[in-house]
Write an enzyme that holds these catalytic residues in place. Sequence first.
Site, PDB file in Angstrom:
ATOM      1  N   GLY A   1      44.780  35.895  48.761  1.00 22.01           N
ATOM      2  CA  GLY A   1      43.845  35.772  47.405  1.00 22.01           C
ATOM      3  C   GLY A   1      44.103  35.406  46.580  1.00 22.01           C
TER       4      GLY A   1
ATOM      5  N   CYS B   1      34.252  53.158  19.811  1.00 24.88           N
ATOM      6  CA  CYS B   1      34.701  54.322  19.390  1.00 24.88           C
ATOM      7  C   CYS B   1      34.469  54.718  17.941  1.00 24.88           C
ATOM      8  CB  CYS B   1      36.314  53.432  19.309  1.00 24.88           C
ATOM      9  SG  CYS B   1      37.299  55.037  17.809  1.00 24.88           S
TER      10      CYS B   1
ATOM     11  N   ASN C   1      44.717  33.004  52.264  1.00 26.59           N
ATOM     12  CA  ASN C   1      44.035  32.364  51.368  1.00 26.59           C
ATOM     13  C   ASN C   1      42.995  31.589  52.359  1.00 26.59           C
ATOM     14  OD1 ASN C   1      42.621  30.994  49.709  1.00 26.59           O
ATOM     15  ND2 ASN C   1      44.012  31.591  48.937  1.00 26.59           N
TER      16      ASN C   1
ATOM     17  N   ASP D   1      40.111  46.385  39.795  1.00 21.95           N
ATOM     18  CA  ASP D   1      38.977  46.748  40.445  1.00 21.95           C
ATOM     19  C   ASP D   1      39.648  47.912  40.816  1.00 21.95           C
ATOM     20  OD1 ASP D   1      38.543  43.776  42.629  1.00 21.95           O
ATOM     21  OD2 ASP D   1      40.337  45.817  42.545  1.00 21.95           O
TER      22      ASP D   1
ATOM     23  N   ALA E   1      40.466  37.280  54.031  1.00 19.83           N
ATOM     24  CA  ALA E   1      41.477  38.892  53.837  1.00 19.83           C
ATOM     25  C   ALA E   1      41.336  39.652  54.801  1.00 19.83           C
ATOM     26  CB  ALA E   1      41.659  38.922  52.994  1.00 19.83           C
TER      27      ALA E   1
ATOM     28  N   ASN F   1      44.112  42.210  40.320  1.00 19.19           N
ATOM     29  CA  ASN F   1      43.213  42.538  40.003  1.00 19.19           C
ATOM     30  C   ASN F   1      43.043  43.957  39.366  1.00 19.19           C
ATOM     31  OD1 ASN F   1      42.227  40.384  42.038  1.00 19.19           O
ATOM     32  ND2 ASN F   1      42.440  41.495  43.399  1.00 19.19           N
TER      33      ASN F   1
ATOM     34  N   HIS G   1      48.087  42.842  35.348  1.00 15.74           N
ATOM     35  CA  HIS G   1      46.863  42.034  34.441  1.00 15.74           C
ATOM     36  C   HIS G   1      45.550  43.281  33.621  1.00 15.74           C
ATOM     37  CE1 HIS G   1      46.575  38.244  35.701  1.00 15.74           C
ATOM     38  NE2 HIS G   1      47.313  38.167  35.656  1.00 15.74           N
TER      39      HIS G   1
ATOM     40  N   SER H   1      44.880  31.920  43.902  1.00 14.78           N
ATOM     41  CA  SER H   1      44.955  30.567  44.113  1.00 14.78           C
ATOM     42  C   SER H   1      46.375  30.030  43.457  1.00 14.78           C
ATOM     43  CB  SER H   1      43.826  30.190  42.827  1.00 14.78           C
ATOM     44  OG  SER H   1      43.627  30.658  41.599  1.00 14.78           O
TER      45      SER H   1
HETATM   46  N1  APR Z   1      40.135  35.782  51.700  1.00 13.69           N
HETATM   47  C1  APR Z   1      40.923  35.409  51.370  1.00 13.69           C
HETATM   48  N2  APR Z   1      40.727  34.725  50.345  1.00 13.69           N
HETATM   49  C2  APR Z   1      39.709  34.022  49.271  1.00 13.69           C
HETATM   50  C3  APR Z   1      38.585  34.979  49.735  1.00 13.69           C
HETATM   51  C4  APR Z   1      38.907  35.808  50.884  1.00 13.69           C
HETATM   52  N3  APR Z   1      37.422  36.509  51.370  1.00 13.69           N
HETATM   53  N4  APR Z   1      37.564  34.563  48.835  1.00 13.69           N
HETATM   54  C5  APR Z   1      38.128  33.780  47.993  1.00 13.69           C
HETATM   55  N5  APR Z   1      39.753  33.343  48.305  1.00 13.69           N
HETATM   56  C6  APR Z   1      40.469  32.879  47.855  1.00 13.69           C
HETATM   57  C7  APR Z   1      40.112  31.124  47.005  1.00 13.69           C
HETATM   58  O1  APR Z   1      40.660  30.288  47.947  1.00 13.69           O
HETATM   59  C8  APR Z   1      41.478  31.540  46.101  1.00 13.69           C
HETATM   60  O2  APR Z   1      42.538  30.288  46.075  1.00 13.69           O
HETATM   61  O3  APR Z   1      41.450  33.506  46.562  1.00 13.69           O
HETATM   62  C9  APR Z   1      41.552  32.784  45.670  1.00 13.69           C
HETATM   63  C10 APR Z   1      40.815  33.400  43.702  1.00 13.69           C
HETATM   64  O4  APR Z   1      41.650  32.339  42.729  1.00 13.69           O
HETATM   65  P1  APR Z   1      40.926  33.352  41.343  1.00 13.69           P
HETATM   66  O5  APR Z   1      39.465  32.666  41.698  1.00 13.69           O
HETATM   67  O6  APR Z   1      41.809  31.647  40.715  1.00 13.69           O
HETATM   68  O7  APR Z   1      41.350  34.456  41.192  1.00 13.69           O
HETATM   69  P2  APR Z   1      43.235  34.892  41.041  1.00 13.69           P
HETATM   70  O8  APR Z   1      44.346  33.909  41.339  1.00 13.69           O
HETATM   71  O9  APR Z   1      43.301  36.541  41.182  1.00 13.69           O
HETATM   72  O10 APR Z   1      42.974  34.554  39.484  1.00 13.69           O
HETATM   73  C11 APR Z   1      44.242  34.816  38.687  1.00 13.69           C
HETATM   74  O11 APR Z   1      42.940  34.448  36.964  1.00 13.69           O
HETATM   75  O12 APR Z   1      41.078  34.215  35.348  1.00 13.69           O
HETATM   76  C12 APR Z   1      42.247  35.349  35.642  1.00 13.69           C
HETATM   77  O13 APR Z   1      42.818  37.815  34.795  1.00 13.69           O
HETATM   78  C13 APR Z   1      42.547  36.588  36.269  1.00 13.69           C
HETATM   79  O14 APR Z   1      43.894  38.054  37.200  1.00 13.69           O
HETATM   80  C14 APR Z   1      42.808  36.385  37.216  1.00 13.69           C
HETATM   81  C15 APR Z   1      43.864  35.736  37.146  1.00 13.69           C
END
Ligand code: APR
Length: 248
Positions: free
Chosen positions: A186, A147, A212, A104, A231, A102, A119, A188
Amino acid sequence: MDELIEKAARIIIESKLTIALTGAGISVESGIPDFRSKGGLWDRFDPEEYATIYAFKDSPEKVWQMLKEMEQIVDKARPNEAHAGLAELEGMGLLESVLTQNIDNLHQEAGSRNVIEYHGNSRTFTCIWCNKKYDYKDKKGEYPPKCECGKILKPDVIFFGEAIPPLAMARSSQLASTCQALLIIGTSAVVSPFNILPRQAKQAGSKIIEINLERTVLTENITDIFLQGKASEQVSQLVSAVKDLKEV
Ligand code: APR
């Protein structure tokens, strides 16, 4: 105390080196949408058109349409109990580091001190044409931010097609191959090379605790304990269990 939560808590207490790997799901309860769930960012912005370094070089104004929306959402976001719980575990000496995908800054705002941003981060901008750097605060409200050389600035987040910061990559790999317990929250786990880390830890004999909302590509054959749910709820219950068990 829930049996799975107790098992996970005992693993964390007994582990000599524990790390946490986090993805966008840990910040959803702070109001930041994730990427791949229904209604996530990639439902509204095609990553091929908005999230590659090539897209940024071709049409930075267009990419800043997405970046502006993300920046305004992140600006309003505050850490939730999951971020706070990880910071608390670090404070108890039970968590070595958070490796996050993340951008953020919520782990740092929650008090985590050892955060590896895999990232990059959205708080500084770089001109990829003349290499001048800016703090995002210096360009607040300016869209797209420019810039002094006139070109449009890029936030220091890693776009698809860009290399992972070498130090982040090396440190993460070293931690994943030496940890005894790994909390993965959290994510995928579909984006590499970050998604290699849990497999690396598993091969090194680490116990894998996954939090998750839903099962992922890791759950079947990498995860040892799957805590299904939000989470903030799962991390809070885990941290309370650790504190209760440490007291006895
Ligand atoms: N609590 C727990 N898990 C959650 C919640 C929650 N409240 N809300 C969503 N999730 C889970 C979803 O089920 C999913 O498995 O979090 C996961 C989010 O997955 P993605 O949206 O694919 O995000 P992420 O895994 O961080 O993506 C990785 O992909 O697009 C790029 O650079 C971007 O850093 C990012 C990377």
